[in-house]
Design a protein around this motif. Structure first.
Motif, PDB file in Angstrom:
ATOM      1  N   ARG A  43       0.835  -1.193   0.000  1.00  0.00           N
ATOM      2  CA  ARG A  43       0.000   0.000   0.000  1.00  0.00           C
ATOM      3  C   ARG A  43       0.870   1.243   0.000  1.00  0.00           C
ATOM      4  O   ARG A  43       2.065   1.178   0.197  1.00  0.00           O
ATOM      5  CB  ARG A  43      -0.879  -0.007   1.247  1.00  0.00           C
ATOM      6  N   GLY A  44       0.242   2.365  -0.194  1.00  0.00           N
ATOM      7  CA  GLY A  44       0.937   3.650  -0.181  1.00  0.00           C
ATOM      8  C   GLY A  44       1.289   4.104  -1.583  1.00  0.00           C
ATOM      9  O   GLY A  44       1.165   3.353  -2.553  1.00  0.00           O
ATOM     10  N   LEU A  45       1.742   5.325  -1.668  1.00  0.00           N
ATOM     11  CA  LEU A  45       2.057   5.911  -2.974  1.00  0.00           C
ATOM     12  C   LEU A  45       3.143   5.146  -3.715  1.00  0.00           C
ATOM     13  O   LEU A  45       3.096   5.007  -4.929  1.00  0.00           O
ATOM     14  CB  LEU A  45       2.490   7.368  -2.810  1.00  0.00           C
ATOM     15  N   ARG A  46       4.104   4.629  -2.996  1.00  0.00           N
ATOM     16  CA  ARG A  46       5.200   3.885  -3.615  1.00  0.00           C
ATOM     17  C   ARG A  46       5.086   2.397  -3.344  1.00  0.00           C
ATOM     18  O   ARG A  46       6.019   1.643  -3.592  1.00  0.00           O
ATOM     19  CB  ARG A  46       6.531   4.408  -3.099  1.00  0.00           C
ATOM     20  N   ALA A  47       3.950   1.988  -2.806  1.00  0.00           N
ATOM     21  CA  ALA A  47       3.701   0.576  -2.469  1.00  0.00           C
ATOM     22  C   ALA A  47       4.790   0.018  -1.560  1.00  0.00           C
ATOM     23  O   ALA A  47       5.172  -1.134  -1.659  1.00  0.00           O
ATOM     24  CB  ALA A  47       3.554  -0.261  -3.743  1.00  0.00           C
ATOM     25  N   GLY A  48       5.264   0.870  -0.662  1.00  0.00           N
ATOM     26  CA  GLY A  48       6.339   0.450   0.222  1.00  0.00           C
ATOM     27  C   GLY A  48       5.880  -0.077   1.571  1.00  0.00           C
ATOM     28  O   GLY A  48       6.672  -0.631   2.321  1.00  0.00           O
ATOM     29  N   ARG A  49       4.620   0.100   1.878  1.00  0.00           N
ATOM     30  CA  ARG A  49       4.098  -0.359   3.172  1.00  0.00           C
ATOM     31  C   ARG A  49       3.302  -1.638   2.942  1.00  0.00           C
ATOM     32  O   ARG A  49       2.429  -1.689   2.087  1.00  0.00           O
ATOM     33  CB  ARG A  49       3.208   0.715   3.783  1.00  0.00           C
ATOM     34  N   ILE A  50       3.617  -2.670   3.697  1.00  0.00           N
ATOM     35  CA  ILE A  50       2.902  -3.935   3.577  1.00  0.00           C
ATOM     36  C   ILE A  50       1.986  -4.071   4.786  1.00  0.00           C
ATOM     37  O   ILE A  50       2.425  -3.897   5.928  1.00  0.00           O
ATOM     38  CB  ILE A  50       3.868  -5.126   3.501  1.00  0.00           C
ATOM     39  N   THR A  51       0.707  -4.353   4.516  1.00  0.00           N
ATOM     40  CA  THR A  51      -0.269  -4.493   5.590  1.00  0.00           C
ATOM     41  C   THR A  51      -1.093  -5.760   5.391  1.00  0.00           C
ATOM     42  O   THR A  51      -1.141  -6.323   4.299  1.00  0.00           O
ATOM     43  CB  THR A  51      -1.221  -3.284   5.653  1.00  0.00           C
ATOM     44  N   TRP A  52      -1.739  -6.177   6.475  1.00  0.00           N
ATOM     45  CA  TRP A  52      -2.619  -7.345   6.450  1.00  0.00           C
ATOM     46  C   TRP A  52      -4.012  -6.912   6.862  1.00  0.00           C
ATOM     47  O   TRP A  52      -4.186  -6.154   7.816  1.00  0.00           O
ATOM     48  CB  TRP A  52      -2.102  -8.427   7.412  1.00  0.00           C
ATOM     49  N   ASP A  53      -4.997  -7.397   6.128  1.00  0.00           N
ATOM     50  CA  ASP A  53      -6.393  -7.104   6.416  1.00  0.00           C
ATOM     51  C   ASP A  53      -6.822  -7.935   7.626  1.00  0.00           C
ATOM     52  O   ASP A  53      -6.750  -9.164   7.599  1.00  0.00           O
ATOM     53  CB  ASP A  53      -7.231  -7.464   5.187  1.00  0.00           C
ATOM     54  N   ARG A  54      -7.256  -7.269   8.686  1.00  0.00           N
ATOM     55  CA  ARG A  54      -7.647  -7.950   9.914  1.00  0.00           C
ATOM     56  C   ARG A  54      -8.768  -8.954   9.668  1.00  0.00           C
ATOM     57  O   ARG A  54      -8.763 -10.061  10.209  1.00  0.00           O
ATOM     58  CB  ARG A  54      -8.069  -6.900  10.957  1.00  0.00           C
ATOM     59  N   ARG A  55      -9.717  -8.611   8.825  1.00  0.00           N
ATOM     60  CA  ARG A  55     -10.837  -9.522   8.544  1.00  0.00           C
ATOM     61  C   ARG A  55     -10.377 -10.760   7.773  1.00  0.00           C
ATOM     62  O   ARG A  55     -10.895 -11.852   7.987  1.00  0.00           O
ATOM     63  CB  ARG A  55     -11.934  -8.790   7.783  1.00  0.00           C
ATOM     64  N   LEU A  56      -9.413 -10.582   6.883  1.00  0.00           N
ATOM     65  CA  LEU A  56      -8.881 -11.734   6.153  1.00  0.00           C
ATOM     66  C   LEU A  56      -8.103 -12.645   7.097  1.00  0.00           C
ATOM     67  O   LEU A  56      -8.180 -13.880   6.983  1.00  0.00           O
ATOM     68  CB  LEU A  56      -8.001 -11.268   4.991  1.00  0.00           C
ATOM     69  N   LEU A  57      -7.389 -12.066   8.041  1.00  0.00           N
ATOM     70  CA  LEU A  57      -6.712 -12.880   9.053  1.00  0.00           C
ATOM     71  C   LEU A  57      -7.739 -13.693   9.841  1.00  0.00           C
ATOM     72  O   LEU A  57      -7.518 -14.875  10.127  1.00  0.00           O
ATOM     73  CB  LEU A  57      -5.889 -11.993  10.004  1.00  0.00           C
ATOM     74  N   ASP A  58      -8.862 -13.060  10.169  1.00  0.00           N
ATOM     75  CA  ASP A  58      -9.932 -13.775  10.880  1.00  0.00           C
ATOM     76  C   ASP A  58     -10.472 -14.944  10.042  1.00  0.00           C
ATOM     77  O   ASP A  58     -10.696 -16.034  10.579  1.00  0.00           O
ATOM     78  CB  ASP A  58     -11.083 -12.834  11.225  1.00  0.00           C
ATOM     79  N   LEU A  59     -10.636 -14.735   8.750  1.00  0.00           N
ATOM     80  CA  LEU A  59     -11.125 -15.815   7.875  1.00  0.00           C
ATOM     81  C   LEU A  59     -10.147 -16.987   7.854  1.00  0.00           C
ATOM     82  O   LEU A  59     -10.567 -18.149   7.912  1.00  0.00           O
ATOM     83  CB  LEU A  59     -11.344 -15.300   6.452  1.00  0.00           C
ATOM     84  N   TYR A  60      -8.877 -16.694   7.757  1.00  0.00           N
ATOM     85  CA  TYR A  60      -7.867 -17.759   7.764  1.00  0.00           C
ATOM     86  C   TYR A  60      -7.858 -18.497   9.104  1.00  0.00           C
ATOM     87  O   TYR A  60      -7.715 -19.701   9.150  1.00  0.00           O
ATOM     88  CB  TYR A  60      -6.473 -17.192   7.470  1.00  0.00           C
ATOM     89  N   ALA A  61      -8.035 -17.759  10.196  1.00  0.00           N
ATOM     90  CA  ALA A  61      -8.076 -18.385  11.515  1.00  0.00           C
ATOM     91  C   ALA A  61      -9.329 -19.248  11.645  1.00  0.00           C
ATOM     92  O   ALA A  61      -9.271 -20.354  12.203  1.00  0.00           O
ATOM     93  CB  ALA A  61      -8.034 -17.327  12.610  1.00  0.00           C
ATOM     94  N   ASP A  62     -10.443 -18.773  11.118  1.00  0.00           N
ATOM     95  CA  ASP A  62     -11.708 -19.509  11.220  1.00  0.00           C
ATOM     96  C   ASP A  62     -11.672 -20.825  10.440  1.00  0.00           C
ATOM     97  O   ASP A  62     -12.282 -21.797  10.855  1.00  0.00           O
ATOM     98  CB  ASP A  62     -12.874 -18.668  10.727  1.00  0.00           C
ATOM     99  N   ARG A  63     -10.955 -20.868   9.346  1.00  0.00           N
ATOM    100  CA  ARG A  63     -10.922 -22.094   8.536  1.00  0.00           C
ATOM    101  C   ARG A  63     -10.231 -23.244   9.298  1.00  0.00           C
ATOM    102  O   ARG A  63     -10.467 -24.398   9.014  1.00  0.00           O
ATOM    103  CB  ARG A  63     -10.267 -21.864   7.191  1.00  0.00           C
ATOM    104  N   ASP A  64      -9.366 -22.886  10.243  1.00  0.00           N
ATOM    105  CA  ASP A  64      -8.660 -23.896  11.023  1.00  0.00           C
ATOM    106  C   ASP A  64      -9.304 -24.173  12.379  1.00  0.00           C
ATOM    107  O   ASP A  64      -8.812 -24.977  13.152  1.00  0.00           O
ATOM    108  CB  ASP A  64      -7.199 -23.494  11.236  1.00  0.00           C
ATOM    109  N   SER A  65     -10.410 -23.488  12.660  1.00  0.00           N
ATOM    110  CA  SER A  65     -11.074 -23.667  13.950  1.00  0.00           C
ATOM    111  C   SER A  65     -11.942 -24.904  13.961  1.00  0.00           C
ATOM    112  O   SER A  65     -12.458 -25.348  12.999  1.00  0.00           O
ATOM    113  CB  SER A  65     -11.950 -22.455  14.266  1.00  0.00           C
TER     114      SER A  65
END
Length: 65
Positions: A43-65
């Motif tokens: 993300r960002g103007l130069r795409a230099g910041r890497i972030t994780w979507d909290r909701r997507l993390l929740d989906l990945y956690a839920d698939r293993d629950s």
């Protein structure tokens, strides 16, 4: 993520995502590389910041629950 925010941010840094999941940043990076967690999004103007979507993390956690 700080306790002073009125709500949790949607997009998390590597350190924030690791804290959210209860692991170290190193463990989180290893698990992302292994496909346990989704890849970060550049993300960002130069795409230099890497972030994780909290909701997507929740989906990945839920698939293993």
């Amino acid at each position: 993520m700080t306790d002073t925010q009125p709500f949790p941010p949607r997009y998390l840094s590597r350190e924030e995502a690791a804290h959210y999941l209860g692991v170290s940043a190193t463990t989180f990076a290893t698990e992302v590389a292994a496909g346990i967690w989704p890849p970060g999004r550049r993300r960002g103007l130069r795409a230099g910041r890497i972030t994780w979507d909290r909701r997507l993390l929740d989906l990945y956690a839920d698939r293993d629950s």
